[in-house]
Write a protein that holds these residues in place. Structure first.
Motif, mmCIF file in Angstrom:
data_model
loop_
_atom_site.group_PDB
_atom_site.id
_atom_site.type_symbol
_atom_site.label_atom_id
_atom_site.label_comp_id
_atom_site.label_asym_id
_atom_site.label_seq_id
_atom_site.Cartn_x
_atom_site.Cartn_y
_atom_site.Cartn_z
ATOM 1 N N GLU A 254 16.207 39.026 49.936
ATOM 2 C CA GLU A 254 16.064 40.268 49.157
ATOM 3 C C GLU A 254 15.779 41.484 50.037
ATOM 4 O OE1 GLU A 254 12.980 39.252 46.402
ATOM 5 O OE2 GLU A 254 14.122 37.553 45.573
ATOM 6 N N GLN A 255 15.808 41.286 51.370
ATOM 7 C CA GLN A 255 15.599 42.390 52.309
ATOM 8 C C GLN A 255 14.260 43.106 52.080
ATOM 9 O OE1 GLN A 255 17.940 43.173 54.886
ATOM 10 N NE2 GLN A 255 18.606 41.164 54.228
ATOM 11 N N ARG A 256 13.239 42.341 51.733
ATOM 12 C CA ARG A 256 11.912 42.932 51.554
ATOM 13 C C ARG A 256 10.921 42.368 52.575
ATOM 14 N NH1 ARG A 256 8.805 39.243 48.848
ATOM 15 N NH2 ARG A 256 9.904 37.630 47.657
ATOM 16 N N PHE A 257 11.448 41.807 53.632
ATOM 17 C CA PHE A 257 10.601 41.248 54.682
ATOM 18 C C PHE A 257 10.004 42.388 55.495
ATOM 19 C CE2 PHE A 257 9.717 39.056 58.682
ATOM 20 C CZ PHE A 257 9.147 37.877 58.220
ATOM 21 N N ASN A 258 8.712 42.305 55.806
ATOM 22 C CA ASN A 258 8.045 43.350 56.573
ATOM 23 C C ASN A 258 6.915 42.727 57.395
ATOM 24 O OD1 ASN A 258 5.454 43.433 54.961
ATOM 25 N ND2 ASN A 258 6.930 43.947 53.339
ATOM 26 N N PRO A 259 6.373 43.455 58.384
ATOM 27 C CA PRO A 259 5.336 42.868 59.249
ATOM 28 C C PRO A 259 4.101 42.375 58.497
ATOM 29 C CG PRO A 259 6.223 44.846 60.254
ATOM 30 C CD PRO A 259 6.812 44.781 58.871
ATOM 31 N N ALA A 260 3.684 43.079 57.454
ATOM 32 C CA ALA A 260 2.496 42.650 56.703
ATOM 33 C C ALA A 260 2.740 41.301 56.033
ATOM 34 C CB ALA A 260 2.122 43.703 55.665
ATOM 35 N N LEU A 261 3.931 41.148 55.418
ATOM 36 C CA LEU A 261 4.263 39.873 54.799
ATOM 37 C C LEU A 261 4.397 38.785 55.860
ATOM 38 C CD1 LEU A 261 5.029 38.176 52.337
ATOM 39 C CD2 LEU A 261 7.398 38.954 52.611
ATOM 40 N N LEU A 265 2.412 35.234 55.852
ATOM 41 C CA LEU A 265 3.117 33.951 55.858
ATOM 42 C C LEU A 265 2.760 33.137 57.101
ATOM 43 C CD1 LEU A 265 6.657 35.127 54.668
ATOM 44 C CD2 LEU A 265 4.954 33.894 53.324
ATOM 45 N N ARG A 266 2.602 33.812 58.250
ATOM 46 C CA ARG A 266 2.241 33.108 59.478
ATOM 47 C C ARG A 266 0.877 32.433 59.321
ATOM 48 N NH1 ARG A 266 2.624 36.962 62.905
ATOM 49 N NH2 ARG A 266 4.665 36.442 63.787
ATOM 50 N N ASP A 267 -0.087 33.174 58.776
ATOM 51 C CA ASP A 267 -1.418 32.598 58.573
ATOM 52 C C ASP A 267 -1.354 31.389 57.644
ATOM 53 O OD1 ASP A 267 -2.554 34.460 60.220
ATOM 54 O OD2 ASP A 267 -3.316 35.741 58.618
ATOM 55 N N SER A 268 -0.535 31.480 56.605
ATOM 56 C CA SER A 268 -0.405 30.370 55.654
ATOM 57 C C SER A 268 0.187 29.141 56.323
ATOM 58 C CB SER A 268 0.468 30.785 54.463
ATOM 59 O OG SER A 268 -0.146 31.830 53.739
ATOM 60 N N LEU A 269 1.229 29.333 57.137
ATOM 61 C CA LEU A 269 1.864 28.198 57.810
ATOM 62 C C LEU A 269 0.959 27.582 58.865
ATOM 63 C CD1 LEU A 269 5.517 29.523 58.223
ATOM 64 C CD2 LEU A 269 4.776 27.639 56.771
ATOM 65 N N ILE A 270 0.283 28.430 59.647
ATOM 66 C CA ILE A 270 -0.612 27.902 60.675
ATOM 67 C C ILE A 270 -1.737 27.102 60.030
ATOM 68 C CG2 ILE A 270 -2.344 28.583 62.400
ATOM 69 C CD1 ILE A 270 -0.437 30.813 63.242
ATOM 70 N N GLY A 271 -2.167 27.534 58.851
ATOM 71 C CA GLY A 271 -3.227 26.818 58.152
ATOM 72 C C GLY A 271 -2.827 25.423 57.710
ATOM 73 N N LYS A 272 -1.533 25.138 57.699
ATOM 74 C CA LYS A 272 -1.058 23.799 57.301
ATOM 75 C C LYS A 272 -0.988 22.839 58.489
ATOM 76 C CE LYS A 272 -0.248 25.508 53.197
ATOM 77 N NZ LYS A 272 -1.195 25.230 52.096
ATOM 78 N N ARG A 273 -1.119 23.362 59.712
ATOM 79 C CA ARG A 273 -1.016 22.501 60.899
ATOM 80 C C ARG A 273 -2.386 21.932 61.270
ATOM 81 N NH1 ARG A 273 2.035 25.848 65.595
ATOM 82 N NH2 ARG A 273 -0.093 26.594 65.792
ATOM 83 N N PRO A 274 -2.417 20.684 61.757
ATOM 84 C CA PRO A 274 -3.683 20.164 62.298
ATOM 85 C C PRO A 274 -4.092 20.995 63.518
ATOM 86 C CG PRO A 274 -2.055 18.407 62.055
ATOM 87 C CD PRO A 274 -1.317 19.701 61.852
#
Length: 277
Positions: A254-261, A265-274
């Motif tokens: 949807e071309q709404r990707f931005n640095p804040a998002l 998302l990075r924090d969410s993904l890193i939180g899933k890793r051991p």
């Protein structure tokens, strides 16, 4: 053994084995406090994976006290103290305290015996690079990279080398070298997919999307969205991360990707890793 199960994502088994270790320690009447410190360190990693950062820090502080020799001079161990300081730094990083984490990593690196655990020094250097990049200090991160590369070649696991390659991409991006950054991200993503490290591959794609968004490259963003579809269906992806990947793909579409998002998302993904120790 408990820590090995934790790294495989089998936290229930890890918790039961650690409970058994604590019981055996209590039955020994606590005669070897260095064993207490080791168990505390392993349990702290499990708690950090579960998001219980405060309890993890309390256990690591107990281990730190033991390794200083404050209670038993025979338990004093500068190298294991350095290891505990590094783990405390990782906890601070998870708590969004980058500057105190960076300071502890420096203390750990100064005390560490690199011959005894060269891989830990590699982890410390890579985490320091990423923390410095998060603080917008790439000029300070750049001198750390050659030693990290050397350690990765000689002592790193395949995942260690791929994660360092990913960090190289982020450093190149911060130094405004987009072609080098894209090449590093692409090589890291391919490698992660080869060894079934789906979350790391998704993080690499996330940074690719950040790079393309900064260039206004809509077609490249759409390409990242297409690449995410098979990744989201991969058994290597933790079910808890699927929602994050879906949101990531939709934002690219949807071309709404931005640095804040991207940061969210990075924090969410890193939180899933051991955690890494």
């Amino acid at each position: 053994m408990g820590n090995a199960y934790r790294m495989l994502g089998r936290r229930g088994w890890a918790g039961r084995l650690l409970a058994g270790a604590w019981e055996a320690f209590r039955q020994s009447k606590g005669q070897m406090v260095e064993i207490e410190a080791q168990i505390a360190d392993f349990e702290a990693a499990l708690l950090l994976d579960e998001g219980q950062t405060g309890r993890a820090q309390a256990l690591l502080e107990r281990a730190r006290l033991i390794y200083t020799g404050a209670e038993d001079p025979e338990a004093e161990d500068p190298h294991l103290l350095a290891q505990t300081l590094a783990h405390q730094a990782f906890c601070l990083e998870h708590s969004s305290q980058p500057e105190p984490a960076l300071e502890l990593l420096g203390q750990a690196a100064a005390r560490l015996d690199p011959k005894r655990d060269p891989r830990l020094l590699l982890l410390i250097l890579r985490r320091a690079i990423l923390l410095l990049l998060g603080l917008a200090r790439p000029a300070e991160a750049q001198p750390l990279l050659p030693r990290a590369r050397h350690l990765a070649r000689r002592h790193g696991t395949p995942r260690d080398r791929l994660r360092l390659r990913h960090a190289e991409g982020r450093l190149a991006a911060a130094l405004e070298q987009p072609q080098a950054a894209e090449q590093a991200y692409r090589r890291a993503v391919r490698g992660f997919l080869t060894v079934d490290e789906g979350l790391d591959a998704a993080l690499g794609m996330l940074d690719l999307a950040v790079l393309y968004a900064g260039q206004g490259a809509a077609d490249a963003m759409a390409g990242v969205a297409r690449e995410l579809l098979p990744l989201a269906q991969s058994p290597a992806i933790d079910p808890g991360a699927l929602g994050v990947l879906v949101e990531f793909r939709q934002a690219c579409d949807e071309q709404r990707f931005n640095p804040a998002l991207a940061a969210e998302l990075r924090d969410s993904l890193i939180g899933k890793r051991p955690c890494e120790w």
